[in-house]
Write an enzyme that holds these catalytic residues in place. Structure first.
Site, PDB file in Angstrom:
ATOM      1  N   ARG A 131      91.994  21.647 -34.725  1.00 14.49           N
ATOM      2  CA  ARG A 131      92.769  20.536 -34.182  1.00 14.49           C
ATOM      3  C   ARG A 131      93.050  19.532 -35.303  1.00 14.49           C
ATOM      4  NH1 ARG A 131      88.403  21.272 -30.474  1.00 14.49           N
ATOM      5  NH2 ARG A 131      89.090  22.007 -28.410  1.00 14.49           N
ATOM      6  N   LYS A 157      85.511  18.222 -30.281  1.00 12.99           N
ATOM      7  CA  LYS A 157      85.548  17.267 -29.178  1.00 12.99           C
ATOM      8  C   LYS A 157      84.149  17.003 -28.636  1.00 12.99           C
ATOM      9  CE  LYS A 157      90.200  17.911 -27.257  1.00 12.99           C
ATOM     10  NZ  LYS A 157      90.946  18.316 -26.044  1.00 12.99           N
ATOM     11  N   HIS A 159      99.439  21.369 -34.151  1.00 10.56           N
ATOM     12  CA  HIS A 159      99.031  22.222 -33.030  1.00 10.56           C
ATOM     13  C   HIS A 159      99.813  23.538 -33.015  1.00 10.56           C
ATOM     14  CE1 HIS A 159      95.849  21.279 -30.257  1.00 10.56           C
ATOM     15  NE2 HIS A 159      96.424  22.009 -29.324  1.00 10.56           N
ATOM     16  N   ARG A 184      97.720  25.808 -34.957  1.00 15.09           N
ATOM     17  CA  ARG A 184      96.557  26.204 -34.142  1.00 15.09           C
ATOM     18  C   ARG A 184      96.952  27.275 -33.128  1.00 15.09           C
ATOM     19  NH1 ARG A 184      91.457  24.369 -32.003  1.00 15.09           N
ATOM     20  NH2 ARG A 184      91.431  24.139 -29.737  1.00 15.09           N
ATOM     21  N   HIS A 187      86.935  25.995 -27.370  1.00 17.01           N
ATOM     22  CA  HIS A 187      87.233  25.785 -25.961  1.00 17.01           C
ATOM     23  C   HIS A 187      85.953  25.921 -25.136  1.00 17.01           C
ATOM     24  CE1 HIS A 187      91.747  27.035 -26.396  1.00 17.01           C
ATOM     25  NE2 HIS A 187      91.538  25.765 -26.692  1.00 17.01           N
ATOM     26  N   TYR A 221      96.715  32.471 -24.142  1.00 20.29           N
ATOM     27  CA  TYR A 221      97.218  33.260 -25.265  1.00 20.29           C
ATOM     28  C   TYR A 221      97.362  34.737 -24.909  1.00 20.29           C
ATOM     29  CZ  TYR A 221      96.306  28.992 -27.814  1.00 20.29           C
ATOM     30  OH  TYR A 221      96.308  27.685 -28.224  1.00 20.29           O
TER      31      TYR A 221
END
Length: 297
Positions: free
Chosen positions: A148, A172, A241, A244, A267, A276
């Site tokens: 990210r 995150k 992004h 990414r 994730h 994806y």
């Protein structure tokens, strides 16, 4: 309890106990402050004053401004989370928005660049400009490891283990993970590190620096990448992004290992990564339509 006080307690809880990322807390704060303005306008100063139809009316007003369903869904989710917290803390005995339905939003498939385009974009020989060396190291690392934007700019020199091709990523929610770094990215990073001292301020630990010798800002990365794409004649708007997304799709297509892609992307829920698989099926279907003799009209 006063609504403003309750919002303050909730944001402090997200920061101190849940350890939410700074950008996430800012997003929650903006939304709840907008909801506070609505509450004051309706004389709903106390938490117990709120009913489900108040939140519905608030969302309808936002919808009338042209807000997309996905944005409305995010707003509703934040407000529901806030009232759930108030119930858990016994500030409210009943949740006024427990029956509130989240607006349905069709999730668009992410855009990607194909492998040939990515290779052509990043293939640069005999680069002399130190800032271009920095930029190429940034872009190579973003694509190589699926980072990210915030993770790129938070990377420190001490996070690198180039000998073993690994990087410690600050993700995150203050979570860290180890991800592999490809050979091309390692070469680009080494090339940048050799000239990094020309910019570095005393004691600066960041891997990527601005011209002033401080940690590079996310806005600078976005601007440099966009300009880089324009100079390369790329029609697609180039942003971090997109690199990414391209990483995730190309990795999944080659490995067919959804769990590995999830781990690299950081994730929490594999359902986030599964988008994806839809993207790769779309590419497969297009290839079939183009190449299979019985698919042609």
């Amino acid at each position: 309890m006063d609504m403003e006080v309750a919002v303050g307690k909730y944001l402090a809880y997200l920061q101190n106990e849940r350890r939410y990322a700074e950008n996430t807390i800012s997003s929650y704060s903006r939304e709840l402050n907008r909801y506070l303005l609505y509450s004051r306008d309706k004389n709903l100063s106390c938490c117990t004053d709120h009913r489900s139809f108040h939140t519905q009316e608030y969302l309808v007003q936002k919808h009338q401004t042209g807000l997309r369903a996905s944005s409305l869904r995010q707003s509703a989710s934040i407000i529901k989370s806030f009232f759930r917290y108030l119930c858990r803390e016994n500030i409210l005995s009943e949740n006024p928005v427990s029956t509130l339905q989240l607006p349905k939003a069709k999730r668009p498939l992410p855009k990607i660049l194909d492998v040939d385009t990515m290779n052509g974009l990043l293939q640069k020989d005999n680069v002399e400009d130190p800032l271009l060396k920095r930029d190429l190291a940034l872009f190579e690392l973003a694509y190589s490891s699926g980072l990210r934007l915030s993770e790129l700019t938070k990377t420190n020199l001490s996070d690198l283990d180039l000998e073993n091709g690994l990087l410690r990523v600050h993700g995150k929610g203050s979570k860290t993970r180890l991800v592999p770094v490809g050979k091309k990215a390692i070469n680009a990073i080494n090339s940048w590190i050799r000239v990094r001292k020309q910019f570095a301020s005393a004691g600066e630990t960041a891997l990527f620096l601005s011209q002033r010798g401080k940690r590079i800002a996310p806005r600078t990365v976005q601007h440099r990448l966009q300009q880089f794409g324009i100079k390369q004649g790329l029609r697609e708007h180039l942003h971090p992004h997109l690199l990414r997304h391209s990483f995730a799709s190309h990795f999944l297509e080659s490995s067919n290992n959804l769990r590995a892609v999830q781990e690299c992307l950081g994730h929490q829920d594999i359902s986030t990564t599964q988008i994806y698989t839809h993207l790769n099926f779309q590419a497969l279907a297009q290839s079939y339509d183009t190449c299979h003799p019985r698919a042609k009209k």
